[in-house]
Design a protein around this motif. Structure first.
Motif, PDB file in Angstrom:
ATOM      1  N   ILE B  46       0.811  -1.297   0.261  1.00  0.00           N
ATOM      2  CA  ILE B  46       0.070   0.098  -0.001  1.00  0.00           C
ATOM      3  C   ILE B  46       1.081   1.190   0.051  1.00  0.00           C
ATOM      4  O   ILE B  46       1.884   1.487   0.703  1.00  0.00           O
ATOM      5  N   GLU B  49      -0.024   7.158   0.318  1.00  0.00           N
ATOM      6  CA  GLU B  49      -1.356   7.645   0.576  1.00  0.00           C
ATOM      7  C   GLU B  49      -2.436   6.853   0.693  1.00  0.00           C
ATOM      8  O   GLU B  49      -3.666   7.019   0.584  1.00  0.00           O
ATOM      9  N   ASN B  50      -1.953   5.680   1.151  1.00  0.00           N
ATOM     10  CA  ASN B  50      -3.000   4.630   1.469  1.00  0.00           C
ATOM     11  C   ASN B  50      -3.818   4.232   0.243  1.00  0.00           C
ATOM     12  O   ASN B  50      -4.786   3.767   0.469  1.00  0.00           O
ATOM     13  N   ALA B  51      -3.260   3.918  -0.778  1.00  0.00           N
ATOM     14  CA  ALA B  51      -3.917   3.488  -1.835  1.00  0.00           C
ATOM     15  C   ALA B  51      -2.959   2.344  -2.245  1.00  0.00           C
ATOM     16  O   ALA B  51      -1.988   2.371  -2.112  1.00  0.00           O
ATOM     17  N   PRO B  52      -3.830   1.279  -2.562  1.00  0.00           N
ATOM     18  CA  PRO B  52      -3.151  -0.089  -2.906  1.00  0.00           C
ATOM     19  C   PRO B  52      -2.157   0.140  -4.047  1.00  0.00           C
ATOM     20  O   PRO B  52      -2.686   0.697  -5.031  1.00  0.00           O
ATOM     21  N   ILE B  70      -7.723  -5.631   4.548  1.00  0.00           N
ATOM     22  CA  ILE B  70      -6.489  -4.848   4.436  1.00  0.00           C
ATOM     23  C   ILE B  70      -6.836  -3.334   4.663  1.00  0.00           C
ATOM     24  O   ILE B  70      -6.174  -2.742   5.485  1.00  0.00           O
ATOM     25  N   HIS B  71      -7.907  -2.884   4.105  1.00  0.00           N
ATOM     26  CA  HIS B  71      -8.296  -1.496   4.247  1.00  0.00           C
ATOM     27  C   HIS B  71      -8.580  -1.231   5.609  1.00  0.00           C
ATOM     28  O   HIS B  71      -7.867  -0.090   5.982  1.00  0.00           O
ATOM     29  N   LEU B  74      -5.507  -0.691   8.059  1.00  0.00           N
ATOM     30  CA  LEU B  74      -4.963   0.435   7.862  1.00  0.00           C
ATOM     31  C   LEU B  74      -4.961   1.492   9.199  1.00  0.00           C
ATOM     32  O   LEU B  74      -4.047   2.154   9.381  1.00  0.00           O
ATOM     33  N   ASP B  75      -6.048   1.434   9.384  1.00  0.00           N
ATOM     34  CA  ASP B  75      -6.574   2.301  10.523  1.00  0.00           C
ATOM     35  C   ASP B  75      -5.523   1.773  11.788  1.00  0.00           C
ATOM     36  O   ASP B  75      -4.869   2.612  12.431  1.00  0.00           O
ATOM     37  N   GLU B  78      -1.912   2.946  10.937  1.00  0.00           N
ATOM     38  CA  GLU B  78      -1.960   4.290  11.137  1.00  0.00           C
ATOM     39  C   GLU B  78      -1.644   4.718  12.570  1.00  0.00           C
ATOM     40  O   GLU B  78      -0.819   5.546  13.001  1.00  0.00           O
ATOM     41  N   GLY B 157       4.680   5.229  -7.348  1.00  0.00           N
ATOM     42  CA  GLY B 157       3.269   5.668  -6.987  1.00  0.00           C
ATOM     43  C   GLY B 157       2.371   4.887  -8.122  1.00  0.00           C
ATOM     44  O   GLY B 157       1.138   4.708  -7.531  1.00  0.00           O
TER      45      GLY B 157
END
Lengths: 1153, 178
Positions: B46, B49-52, B70-71, B74-75, B78, B157
């Motif tokens: 990931i 910017e927290n996009a895969p 997975i999403h 991320l919490d 972080e 990116g």
């Protein structure tokens, strides 16, 4: 955390007793007195009840000094509903006991009063096992004179509080409630005392509701069971102490209870004791923290900056850590207070123990929530996450509604923790539960609103403007799914405009994430939804107040390019007076002079350099790509503009499947003058109206175009009419060289309004004489009204060079002229008497002479190379204008582009000069060649014509006045420099050109051939220019005339010659000479006349100088011996260079005396 | 323009090589070790910017499920990044350990110094899995990612599309199929 033990230990039968988990519970509720506030009767409106409830709710804390003089801080918790099942767990955890009851009702009649009293009493019965005290608040009666007085029925054994209204009259409500609280406290306190005084041996076994049958028939006197009873009672005492405000006592009790219960493996109660320990510790350490903090936490939610606020609130929490335990100030600070980690450890332990019992699921859930809340407050987010993670695994048999509630609470807590993704996940889960098949009452509205709320956690918003143009923005795969679900939800809600909007948003912002097939599918779906309700680019306002910003289909079709076009050439406005632009001394410079200039340049980047005209249709060309594999109809395409009023023309276009860069022209008419901003275009496709702003279009790099609109201008059409009747419009005119013709230029007003100013500029490239336009008729016609036309005569003259570009070949000319002549006189004495006789009429000698033909044809061949049509591009520009554009200084240009083909007519292939009979003239001899393929009639003097056959050549003499001294006299002074010679040549050439023009006529077409550009050799110059010496010849005192003098033999003739200098300067070194000769008229001259005449006096005279306008006198006598014709040549040589002769020579006719 | 980007890429290339030297200093689990511990069911990378940037899993039917897991993890990543206090001269521990566990899966996280997150989902039945082995997997992934970035034609990116990287990831997931 949850182990498989739970499955083994718990009975498979669920206990229905405790089926209402209270997800909002927090640790400080352990120390609160639970009071039910119930709304009774129909009379009191819900709103008033809520108001009263809020008032009561504020009285949640009282301070009481007990019998020992210790301050007790008592908290109350008011609830509106309480299931009896939960009340049954009161023994297990005393804070679950309902201790007080307040009912609120309003009545007007006795019957209503009776009913209220009855319900109150029945509620009392319902909670009878735990209830300590109750109050019944009745509005509307028994308060003062204004209200009716009724007597409560006899079975009513509670205290009634009567108020007229819930307003001012009930001012002492707060006091009453405080009093009520303290009364409950004292009961509680007495119970606590009672319990604490019980003998250890006699304590009864406290049971959780589901345990009751487990202990039937067991020996309660066994050692372990005694310990069990003791442990449970100790724990119970801890609960009571906590509620009674004795937090430190409670802590001690819990500690010992934990030890006792752990020793006998009484897991359920051990869990409860651990939980109590944690709660008590929290109460000790943060006695007042509970509520205020949670409020602050909530407020931080809306801002979205969770992390920040959380950290600050953490500081608060930490700052309060050393708060002295207010309840027991006398006691030393308890040594058994747990640390933060220990609190959570205690909770974790209790949850593990609870999990061993399926019947304790609700307790476990609540404990987990409490633990999570504590962890959040202690800023131990990861722990909190762990607790929350556990909750979803607890298998509770509860209605769907409560499951949703659980998910929502989870989501709320995750939000508090800043776990937006988790929060959104659970929101979505809750949303799906609302509409799941298991849910008997599907509620799409709720589902939809939750779906919308869950967008933030996926980094989605409803406003397309929030999405960055490029770059990654969150988890595309999930975002697609989420948005798709929102669409489905909106559709099921029945709000098809919303569904359309969301689908459009999906297609707008998720475009790059969608695969080709998905795009296709989504587009079809959108088409289907939009068929029910069209999408339009206006914000949607929902009933809930939510505003949904517009979304646009910017990718369907995709704009590949967007070009604002200039007006077509003839419509473009021009500045009447061109301001000279200062580019500096350089054609190109990378430097920008002056920082101001550079700044203005960068800001006005989007301003276009060209202009549009008001009231004139203007165009923008767009290239569209259809990304979809089916035919796409885009209707009502218009330009989006700001600034001046712009009337756009809608366009409908059908894009073929997968069309790439399909060109489309969007047109419109500006209606006002000023700056027009073109910011995009609007489309209507797939049933959705979209405003595609340039700034949103990924492939167009300019966010807007600004173009200046100038005032309206008229429109003229200009054309040339040619042909015999001037009726044919043409841009090609063919002329013979030297031809002159007149055609009409027609100006027609085809625009709106009159044309006020017209100016005609002819741009004919090479020669400005070629086209001349007579604008005099124009004046009468201005202003030119609409649809009127004016004809202006335009003269076309085919300017051409008639003189052969080869240098004049005088030798060949001469040889052809005098072929066969060997004794050609020297140049200085070149004298060809009677020449004109041959020249005036063409003689066969040189028309058909073989030598001359040969030489001519050889020249002719050379000339043929040049015999091609010459094309000239020229342009007639008509600048015109009228109000209002004229006032702004603008005009338009109508231009007629003409192609003039010039065909050769005649050509002067060769030329020479010959002296004429008089001294004032000479003969210009020209070889005229007919270059056309027709017969040409050449008129070379006033009354002399000659026909020349196709391709033939002809020699013509033209008498020309000699070049006067006024033009060339100055060159006599010094002819040394090359420049002088060239200038002299030019002057003479111009003189000839101005006098000689050869007219030709060719099948009705007439023209003139000029001799411009003719070159002359030096001997020609002498003939061409006027002699500076003028002669006076006197014979026997009489002035000699042109006629031959009749002289007798032997007669002595006196001849006086006066040579006058007509130049304004003196001539030096002059020699005058006289020579007699006989001309045999066959080009033979006899100069040897010694035997035929005798001269008395000098035949030569040398003078050093002849002054300006002076004269040289020269006198002699002559006697002729033999009759015949004689001629006398007189010449004057200056400085050995220039020779001037008396022309014609004086003739003598000598006869016998 | 073109030259400019080339220079930038070359610069990056050098930086990444330096970085790789550091990575290789880590105690490395040999490739042979890895062969025995392959039990990841889902591997994801990931971006900052927290996009895969890269995500692959064994069971494609459950793909969306894994995405959600997975999403939401991320919490926690972080949170862990925020709470971990960085000492001045000490590099942060890149391995974040177990992020959370569900009944079926365990989710582990790893964050590079450039905030590239690597998340591996392990089947919860593999209770024998040692922490050390998981670290090794992450380290291998990290090195593989560094290789990807070294490629001057890869634009940072963008989603990773490298055969070599794929084969390494597949190696981690393969054994379950066999």
């Amino acid at each position: 955390m949850r182990s498989a033990v739970s499955v083994i230990l718990s009975s498979p039968l669920p206990d229905p007793n405790m089926s209402h988990p209270d997800y909002e519970q927090s640790y400080h509720h352990h120390s609160a007195l639970l009071i039910l506030v119930k709304h009774l009767g129909e009379e009191l409106p819900q709103k008033n009840f809520l108001k009263l409830f809020d008032r009561i709710n504020k009285i949640n804390n009282i301070k009481i000094v007990d019998s020992l003089g210790v301050n007790r801080n008592i908290w109350a918790r008011y609830i509106k509903d309480y299931p009896v099942g939960n009340n049954d767990w009161g023994d297990f955890q005393t804070h679950r006991r309902l201790l007080g009851l307040i009912t609120i009702g309003k009545c007007k009649t006795q019957i209503e009063l009776n009913e209220i009293c009855r319900i109150h009493e029945s509620l009392k019965v319902k909670y009878t096992t735990t209830l300590y005290d109750s109050r019944c608040i009745i509005l509307g009666i028994n308060d003062g004179p204004n209200t009716p007085t009724f007597v409560p029925p006899s079975f009513f054994k509670s205290r009634g509080l009567f108020y007229a209204t819930d307003g001012e009259e009930s001012a002492n409500l707060e006091d009453t409630i405080s009093e009520f609280l303290s009364s409950i406290f004292w009961v509680l306190e007495s119970k606590r005392h009672e319990r604490s005084r019980e003998k250890i041996e006699r304590v009864s076994l406290l049971l959780a509701p589901f345990e009751k049958k487990d202990f039937v028939g067991l020996d309660m006197e066994s050692r372990s069971n005694r310990k069990r009873s003791l442990g449970r009672m100790t724990k119970h005492l801890g609960d009571l102490c906590l509620q009674a405000g004795l937090h430190c006592d409670a802590l001690n009790h819990y500690h010992s209870a934990v030890e006792i219960l752990r020793s006998i493996n009484d897991w359920l109660w051990l869990g409860s004791a651990c939980e109590g320990l944690g709660a008590a510790t929290m109460c000790v350490r943060y006695p007042n923290a509970g509520k205020s903090l949670s409020v602050q936490r909530n407020s931080s939610l809306q801002e979205g900056s969770h992390m920040k606020t959380r950290n600050t609130s953490t500081k608060n929490t930490l700052g309060m850590e050393i708060l002295e335990p207010s309840s027991l100030p006398a006691l030393p600070p308890p040594t058994n207070v747990l640390s933060n980690e220990e609190i959570l450890k205690a909770y974790r332990e209790s949850i593990v123990h609870y999990s061993k019992y399926q019947n304790a699921g609700v307790i476990e859930t609540e404990a987990s929530f409490k633990a999570a809340r504590i962890a959040v407050e202690l800023n131990m987010i990861l722990h909190a996450a762990n607790f929350l993670q556990n909750i979803v695994f607890i298998n509770l048999v509860i209605p769907e509604e409560q499951k949703i509630q659980r998910l929502m609470t989870l989501s709320d807590l995750y939000t508090k923790m800043g776990f937006m993704r988790k929060a959104s996940f659970y929101q979505r889960l809750a949303a799906s539960r609302y509409v799941s098949a298991r849910n008997p009452q599907t509620d799409w509205d709720q589902c939809y609103s939750l779906m919308i709320q869950s967008l933030t956690g996926h980094r989605l918003t409803l406003d397309p403007a929030d999405y960055p143009m490029n770059g990654e923005n969150g988890w595309g795969r999930l975002q697609k799914q989420v948005l798709q679900d929102v669409v489905v939800a909106a559709r099921r809600v029945g709000h098809s405009s919303l569904a359309t909007r969301h689908m459009t948003l999906l297609l707008q912002v998720m475009w790059s994430e969608l695969t080709h097939a998905e795009r296709h599918e989504a587009a079809l779906q959108l088409k289907g939804i939009a068929a029910q309700c069209e999408g339009s680019p206006v914000p949607l306002v929902l009933e809930s107040g939510l505003v949904i910003p517009p979304a646009n289909l910017i990718h369907i079709p995709t704009a590949e390019s967007f070009v604002v076009h200039k007006l077509r050439q003839h419509l473009q406005p021009m500045k009447m007076e061109k301001v000279k632009e200062d580019y500096g001394p350089f054609l190109f410079t990378p430097l920008n002079f002056g920082s101001m200039e550079r700044k203005s340049g960068s800001t006005k980047d989007s301003k276009l350099s060209y202009l549009w005209v008001a009231e004139e249709e203007c165009e923008v060309k767009v290239e569209l790509t259809n990304p979809l594999p089916f035919e796409l109809e885009v209707s009502n395409m218009r330009l989006l503009t700001n600034g001046v009023v712009f009337e756009t023309l809608p366009l409908t276009v059908t894009l073929p499947p997968d069309a790439v860069k399909y060109p489309v022209t969007l047109a419109g008419t500006p209606k006002e003058v000023g700056e027009l901003e073109i910011s995009g275009y609007s489309t209507h496709t797939l049933g959705v109206k979209s405003n595609c702003r340039l700034k949103n279009l990924p492939k167009i790099h300019q966010s807007q175009f600004v173009i200046e609109v100038v005032p309206a201008l008229p429109l003229l059409e200009a054309k040339i009419l040619i042909g015999p009747e001037n009726e044919k419009t043409s841009s090609v005119i063919s002329l013979y060289a030297g031809e002159r013709t007149v055609y009409d230029l027609v100006l027609q007003n085809v625009g709106r309004g009159p044309v006020e100013v017209v100016e005609i500029i002819v741009d004919s490239g090479l020669d400005s004489n070629m086209i001349t336009c007579d604008i005099t008729p124009l004046k009468d016609h201005l202003p030119l009204a609409e649809d009127e036309q004016v004809r202006l005569p335009v003269t076309f003259f085919a300017v051409a060079n008639f003189v052969s570009s080869f240098p004049p070949d005088a030798g060949s000319m001469r040889s052809s002229l005098f072929s066969g002549t060997n004794s050609f006189p020297s140049l200085s004495s070149s004298f060809r008497p009677g020449m004109y006789d041959h020249l005036t009429t063409p003689t066969p000698s040189f028309r058909s002479g073989p030598s001359s033909l040969n030489s001519l044809s050889s020249q002719f061949n050379k000339l043929n190379i040049d015999n091609s049509t010459k094309g000239i591009e020229c342009r007639i520009k008509v600048r015109y204008s009228a109000k209002p554009g004229l006032d702004a200084g603008y005009c338009r240009v109508a231009s007629v582009l003409l192609h003039i083909d010039i065909t050769n007519s005649i050509l002067i292939s060769n030329w020479d000069v010959l002296p004429a009979e008089t001294s004032s003239q000479f003969y210009m001899v020209l070889d005229v060649v007919n270059m056309t393929n027709q017969e040409v009639e050449v008129k070379y003097t006033a009354n002399k014509c000659i026909l020349i056959e196709e391709g033939e050549s002809c020699r013509v003499p033209i008498p020309v006045d000699r070049c006067p001294l006024s033009k060339v006299g100055k060159y006599f002074q010094g002819e040394d420099s090359i420049k002088d010679i060239v200038d002299l040549n030019l002057a003479c050439s111009d003189h000839i050109a101005s006098l000689v023009e050869v007219d030709w006529e060719l099948g009705g077409r007439k023209g003139k051939a000029s001799l411009k550009g003719i070159t002359l050799s030096s001997h020609m110059l002498d003939i061409v220019r006027m002699s500076p010496i003028s002669w006076d010849v006197h014979i026997n005192g009489e002035e000699a005339s042109g006629a031959p003098m009749m002289v007798g033999i032997g007669e002595c003739i006196q001849i006086q010659i006066v040579a006058r200098n007509s130049l304004p300067w003196p001539l030096k070194d002059i020699s005058l000479s006289v020579q007699f000769f006989q001309d045999y008229q066959n080009n033979t001259y006899n100069f040897n006349l010694d035997t035929r005449l005798a001269m008395a006096g000098p035949s030569h005279l040398h003078l050093p100088i002849v002054l300006e306008h002076g004269s040289a006198d020269y006198c002699f006598n002559v006697v002729f011996f033999i009759p015949g014709q004689y001629k006398m040549n007189v010449q004057c040589v200056s400085q050995g260079k220039n020779t001037w002769k008396l022309v014609p020579p004086v003739e003598f006719d000598v006869h016998d005396a | 323009m073109c030259l400019h980007s080339l220079v930038i890429r070359l610069k990056r290339f050098l930086i990444v090589i330096l970085f790789k030297c550091q990575v290789s200093d880590f105690p490395h689990a040999s490739v042979n070790d890895l062969r025995n511990i392959n039990m990841a069911v889902c591997v994801s990378l990931i971006g900052k910017e927290n996009a895969p940037k890269y995500i692959t899993c064994l069971d494609y039917e459950k793909e969306l499920d894994f995405h959600y897991k997975i999403h939401t993890s991320l919490d926690i990543i972080e949170e862990k990044l925020n709470s971990s206090v960085k000492t001045v001269n000490d590099t942060r521990e890149l391995y974040l350990g177990l992020l959370y566990a569900t009944e079926e899966h365990k989710i582990f996280g790893y964050v590079t110094n450039t905030k590239i997150k690597i998340v591996i989902i392990i089947d919860a039945n593999h209770s024998s899995l040692r922490d050390n082995e998981i670290r090794a997997m992450f380290r291998n992934l990290h090195a593989a990612y560094a290789d990807v970035v070294c490629n001057p034609f890869y634009i940072p990116g963008e989603p990773i599309n490298s055969k070599k990287f794929n084969s390494i990831v597949e190696g981690m997931m393969l054994s379950k199929k066999i």
